[in-house]
Structures are given as C-alpha cells and as structure tokens.
Design an enzyme around this catalytic site. Structure first.
Site: not given
Length: 789
Positions: A150, A224, A576
């Site tokens: 990620d 994220h 996600s």
C-alpha cells in the site's frame, strides 16, 4: 509528537509541490515487465541462487541489447526469489523481441494501479460469543503475519504498539525497516508488532521522474496504507474517534497479528498511484519474508483482456503466493454499479466487495421545516441558526458550464452569490468528493449539501470535508421548459430551490441501523469478464464509513491545501476498506488452522457468508434499493464466527490451478513454467467448470444437462451432511449423492451437480440459486449462477 509532525511537515512541504526534481529521461523507453514463470531453485533460495537468477536476466536482456552492461543499466528490478522475471526500461521493439524468447511467458507494460479507497468488528459479531467467538478461537490472530502492500505505514500509531508482545516468530525472514524516524524521536520505528517495512519506487520514478531522497521511506504520507493495515491487524486502541464522532475502541480483525508494510503507492496528490513493477517486487519480497496473508487494496481501473491473467501484476503475484501457501486478498474495485467492472478476478485471488455496517455518522437537515437525514463527520454551524440555500447552478460564474457548476468544480462559483450561504452541489466522485467542498468554501459558503447522483444511489459517505457538509440521497431534477432558468432540483412534489432556509444539526454517531449490510453502490460488480466460469467478487465486507488509524502527516481530506494535520484516525470508504476486513478474518483462521491452504481459508469464509441483512431479509443494493445478487456480494457477507469452524471446505492445490489453466486453453509451456519449470502434461479431461471452487458459475448453458464435480474435505467432527438446493428461475438442479458421511477429519468426498436449463429459461440473462450441505450444526453454502445461451 505534535511538534515532530509540524517539523516533518515543514521539512517536506516544499518538496510536495516540486517533488519530481528530475523528469523521466528515457525518451520513448517505458517500463516493461518480462515474466518467466517460477524459479527452479526451490522455496529457500541461497544467495548463490539469487545471483544466478539475476545473472540469467542480464544475459537474456543482454542478448537483445548486444551488451550485458546495457542490460544491467536497463533492469530496475530482478525478481529473483519466487517470481521469475525482471522489470526494465525498453523500447517497444525491444520488448517485442524479448517476447519471442521461448523462456518468456509474457512481456507487458508496468500498469498503473489505483487505490480502492471500529464498529465494523462488532457488526461482524466478533465480540458476542465469548469463548466461541472467532477472536477467542483464533487467539486474536496471534503470530500470524499480515503483509500490506500500500502507501506505507505510520509506525507511531498506537495500532502498532508492541506492548505485551513476545519475540518475533521464527518463520519471519524479513526484518528490514526502511522508515525514517521523526525529528527528535528516539523511538524505533519497527518493533515486535510492526516487524518490517520496505519501499519500492523504481517503476514510479521511471514513469514520473525521481523523488527527493527525503521521500525514500516506507513512512506513510497519505494515510491509506496505515488505515488498511490497522484494519487488518491493528492492536486495540481505546478512545478512537475523528471530529468527535465514532468514539470507541479501534482494532483490527487479527489484533494480535504481526504486521509488515510494503510501500508501493506514491502520491503528492490524491489518489496515489501504484506501478505494477513495484507491486511485483513487493509481493516477491513478502513471499520471501514469510508472511501468511497479503493485503492488496488496489487494482487496475479497467478490465484487462481475457489473455491478460498473466499480464496483470497482482494476478501473477497471487499465483506465486498461493504456491507458497500464502493467501492474497484484494479489493474488487470502486467502479460499480456498472456490471462487469470487478477487478482482481483470478481464481487464486480472494476478491472482496464493499457493503455498509449498522453504524452511521449522521446529521439532520431542516429544510423549510422538513427533516432530511444525511451523512456527515463534521458540522460546525449553530444548530438553531437558519441559513439561506443557493443551488450551485444558480451561483455559477459566467464562464463556467452548467455541469461544472453543478459539480462545484474549481473556479465555477460566484462569491458574490455564495458568500454566507449553504450551497447545494452534486456529488461527482463515487468514493471521495472533498474537492467540491473546497470550491464552496473558497467562494465563501458557510456549508454544503452534497447531493448524490443516481450512480451513487443511497450510499451516503461521511467524509472529512474542509467545512460543514452533509451528504444526502439523490433527488430527481425537476424538468423545466426550454429556455427557463433551472432554479430547483429535487423530488417533483418538493424540489429544493434557491432561497430555501436550511439548518444543519451537529454530526452524531448512530448504532443499530437497519437494514445492514446494504451493498455499496460504488462496489464493482460481476460478471467476471476474464474467467466467466469463476464468480467474482468472492464475498463482501464492511467498506463504508470505516474508522481506522491514519497518517498524522496527511491532511484529513487528503487535499494539499488542507492544513488540518495530526489526525490519529480517519474515516474512509471503498473496497480498499472492505479488503483488510477479509484479511483480518483470514489471519484468525490461519492462527486457528495453521496447516490449512489458502483455498481452504477462502472456502471457509465464502461458504459461511450470509445473503441476509440484520432484518433477516435479502441484502439490498444501495444503488436502487432492489435486492442485490451474487454479482454484487459473491457468496455473501462475511461471518467470522462461523468461518472459524466451517464443517467442510472446498480445497485446491497448485495442480488444480494448473489443470484449470489447461482447460482454459493456456499454452502447456507456460503452464510448465509456472510449475517451477517442471514438465506439466495437460490431460485434456478437465473442464473449467470442474475447478473445485466454493461457488458454481455456468455462463453458457444449452438445454442439454451439464454435470460438474466438486470435492469437499471434512474439517469438523464425524457427521452426515444432507443437501438442499434453491434452483435458479427456469433451471433444475440435482445433486448426487444427496448425502455425505464423514468419519474423520481430512476425509474427502466428491459429489456431482447436474444443472439443466428449461425452455422457459430466459436467454442471455443470469439467474441465481444455491446449494447447501448441512449436518444440523454447520451450513456449507455455495451460490449457483447460470445463464442460458
């Protein structure tokens, strides 16, 4: 900590506007991946093996260039551990020449992948059953290792505290921690919880130019990666909230797991980009490091061709992961509700859709004394003060188009008309729509109503907007005669119009909402366009309004001009966010059943999933409030407490996948390359329908009956299972034999399913049913999806 963040922000902020100091200098050369299957050096390569593999890559490319030294300069990654291949900067003609080599499986451009961007675990039931819960039986994922590919990690987050942890498991072969310390910090960035962190950016730099060396770190500047990793394996952190809502204890699905971060996604503006050559390098390293589960919350934003299952980096990486007994979990994508948009569809990938949970972050709008409920994280207006509403289309600048103003795009709103009012904008993005609020704030608005388009359906997102904002369901536009100025949108009977009075209540947290789950309208849908006989997505999990740890460097909204920093948690949405929920559950099952294969873990989660919501009715689709189907949720919504002891599993080995590739028409030489360069003979007796998958999909039926086989393995006590079926409309289903008796764990039984379309079956339309085995305690369910030609 706050002063450290401020210092880091000052140090890096100048680079964030001028990051790419050197442009890409390779002219027409682009980054290609040369994929050659698997290595023959075995699962534990020596340094000599690695050197030999890399030398073979130099030799291969050198034969094209006529110079081994030029080959060394061109290769940016040599995949020399488990994946056999390399990434290099090549001309198109050079790539075509390499593809002719008989040892090469595929040559393809390194693709750009995009990110598919507390209460959820209670909603999934992990807290309810004491010693019978998946948390207790799975020992909270203790010593399972979850690798997250990620945007990196914020190691100072309490979600990655190692308090109470013992020594790192001996199976861990990594240990590299490529994270810079915060200014003035003496604390180690990795520990016994966060046991490794690496970064990969060579392909990103090949496409975009070189990053400043200060950014060469696995530290997360976006948020994220920290969010997804903490959702999968974050520790318990009490008092987690954002903007005073969502107060509770944050935790991951496997809160006692060890975690590792692999940074491949880079951005100075949202969203981040993840280049395939970097992704493949990270997966190869994660396999070598000894992870048990790999989480990948991104994918390509387009559907690759049917030939592209081995020209997709995630698919290739996942295949090599399962060959080493590692499950790769990937997000389904955020391109819904359009059919056929699901990403990450290879049968060896665990593909996760997104749905809601029973918690809302809510704010009430009072519009001309009418109450409308919306979603909000942040309202900072006096709740009893009325403001005047203006439609964005009534406030557009003369040089702005109607559509741009409707979406509140940059530079479209007239400050003299907007100042001091609430502006109504139409939501543009399916996932994140914070830019609209920035335009409204810049124009002087006091707040914003963000009205969903029909494509957004009734999925309401509580986002970290830059000022007071409420997201509302779609309201139909009222038609106007040609030439008459449009001043109202809304329901025909009660349109919103400029001049209405608006009050906004404070944002609050509501629990026990019904119905839930509801399929998120943005969640990508089947059918699977690459492998139509494999149902995708596999399951759905919570992916709307998910609160988890965040990078304290990143702004809440991810907008560069947003100076609100230092957030320990944030609320995000997307597949996600649903993906790491499944990874966390997989971690629990791996701890409980360490000898299980990736396919067995996947089967357990799929066959125990539910298609009912918390009102005991079929799951709805937020897009249009109709009933959702298997193309939205796959096998259903995950239930970890049942998955931990599923009764039966549909297992798969590497040989099963190779036979599936044979039946799919792939070249036998390619298949042998995947089989560690050992000859693999395709027998010709296998059908794609016979892959021992936990779901059944038959996309090309005629009136003649079709028989398929499935094999189940007993993982519970001795018992007898009986079958029941729910036939799709216009089809009949028979199962032979109708009962299966098991006397021991590990016993396998094969059964046949006969499916026949009747003349009443509608052509070219999918219908849905299911098959269930039950012994009175366990229910092992497989969805059945069929279509008549």
């Amino acid at each position: 900590m706050g002063s450290s963040i401020f210092c880091l922000h000052l140090i890096l902020s100048s680079f964030f506007l001028f990051t790419f100091l050197l442009a890409a200098v390779n002219g027409s050369k682009k980054c290609y991946i040369v994929y050659m299957g698997a290595h023959s050096h075995g699962p534990s390569p020596t340094s000599a093996d690695l050197e030999l593999a890399t030398d073979s890559h130099y030799d291969l490319l050198g034969s094209i260039f006529g110079s081994r030294e030029k080959a060394k300069e061109a290769i940016i990654y040599s995949y020399n551990r488990h994946i056999n291949g390399f990434a290099a900067l090549l001309e198109e003609e050079e790539a075509a020449d390499i593809a002719k080599n008989p040892n090469v499986v595929s040559v393809f451009l390194s693709k750009e992948h995009k990110l598919h961007t507390t209460r959820s675990w209670e909603f999934l039931g992990l807290h309810r059953r004491g010693q019978n819960s998946a948390w207790q039986k799975g020992r909270f994922g203790e010593n399972t290792i979850i690798g997250n590919i990620d945007t990196g990690v914020w190691p100072e987050s309490q979600s990655f505290s190692d308090k109470g942890y013992g020594t790192v498991p001996s199976k861990w072969r990594g240990g590299l921690c490529q994270i810079n310390k915060l200014p003035g910090s003496m604390k180690n960035t990795c520990n016994r919880k966060l046991i490794g962190a690496r970064y990969y950016n060579k392909a990103f730099e090949a496409h975009n130019g070189q990053l400043d060396p200060l950014l060469h770190t696995a530290r997360d500047f976006v948020g994220h990666g920290t969010h997804t990793l903490s959702t999968a394996g974050g520790n318990f952190v009490p008092g987690a909230r954002v903007f005073a809502v969502g107060n509770g204890t944050a935790k991951g699905g496997s809160p006692r797991a060890r975690v590792a971060a692999y940074k491949v996604c880079w951005s100075l503006t949202d969203p981040a980009s993840c280049y395939g050559a970097d992704v493949l390098a990270a997966i190869d390293q994660a396999i070598d490091d000894g992870v048990d589960v790999i989480n990948v919350s991104f994918g390509v934003s387009y559907v690759v061709t049917a030939e592209g299952i081995f020209t997709d980096e995630i698919s290739i990486g996942a295949f090599h992961a399962i060959s080493k007994n590692i499950l790769l979990v990937a997000s389904a994508g955020n391109d819904g509700p359009t059919p056929g948009t699901v990403a990450n569809v290879a049968p060896w990938v665990f593909t996760i859709a997104a749905s809601t949970l029973d918690r809302d972050f809510s704010s009430n709008l009072t519009i001309n004394n009418q109450l409308i409920e919306g979603a909000s994280l942040f309202v900072n207006l006096p709740p009893n003060q009325a403001f005047s509403l203006i439609l964005s289309t009534d406030a557009k600048l003369a040089n702005a188009t109607f559509r741009d103003a409707q979406l509140c795009r940059r530079g479209t709103l007239d400050r003299t008309k907007v100042n001091g009012k609430i502006v109504l904008c139409t939501r543009e993005g399916k996932i994140k729509s914070v830019a609209e609020g920035l335009e409204a704030l810049t124009a002087g608005a006091r707040g914003m109503i963000l009205n969903n388009q029909m494509q957004n359906g009734k999925t309401l997102s509580a986002e970290p907007h830059v000022f007071s904002t409420v997201n509302t369901p779609p309201r139909r536009a009222k038609s106007r005669p040609h030439g008459v100025k449009t001043t109202a949108i809304g329901d025909e009977d009660d349109p919103l119009k400029t001049g209405d009075t608006i009050k906004m209540s404070r944002a609050r947290t509501l629990f026990g909402r019904k119905p839930a789950p509801v399929m998120a309208s943005f969640s990508s849908r089947g059918p699977n366009k690459i492998q139509p006989s494999i149902l995708k997505p596999d399951v759905t999990a919570p992916g709307v309004n998910i609160l988890a740890a965040y990078s304290e460097f990143a702004s809440a909204s991810s907008l560069l001009v947003d100076n609100r920093r230092g957030f320990k948690f944030n609320v995000l949405q997307g597949t996600s966010m649903s993906c790491p929920h499944a990874s966390g559950i997989a971690g629990l099952l791996k701890t409980r059943h360490p000898s299980w294969s990736p396919a067995a873990i996947k089967s357990a989660i799929m066959t125990t999933a539910t298609t009912l919501d918390n009102t005991n009715r079929p799951i709805q689709d937020a897009f249009d409030k109709t009933l959702a189907d298997a193309f939205a949720y796959g096998s259903g919504h995950v239930r970890p407490d049942l998955a931990i002891e599923p009764g039966l599993v549909y297992d798969l080995s590497l040989t099963d996948y190779l036979n599936f590739l044979c039946a799919s028409g792939y070249d036998q030489q390619l298949i042998s390359a995947l089989n560690f360069n050992r000859t693999f003979i395709c027998s010709g007796s296998h059908s794609v329908n016979d892959l021992n998958y936990p779901s059944i999909t038959l996309p090309n039926l005629r009136l003649k009956p079709v028989t398929i086989a499935r094999t189940v393995t007993n993982v519970g006590p001795p018992s007898t299972y009986t079958v029941s079926t729910r036939s799709p409309n216009g089809y009949s289903i028979a199962v032979v034999p109708p009962s299966l008796t098991f006397t021991k764990i590990g016993e396998r039984k094969t059964f046949k399913v006969i499916v026949q379309a009747s003349s009443a079956a509608t052509r070219r339309k999918y219908e849905f049913g299911d098959l269930r085995w039950t012994d009175g305690k366990h229910i092992v369910r497989s969805p059945i999806t069929v279509k008549r030609r």
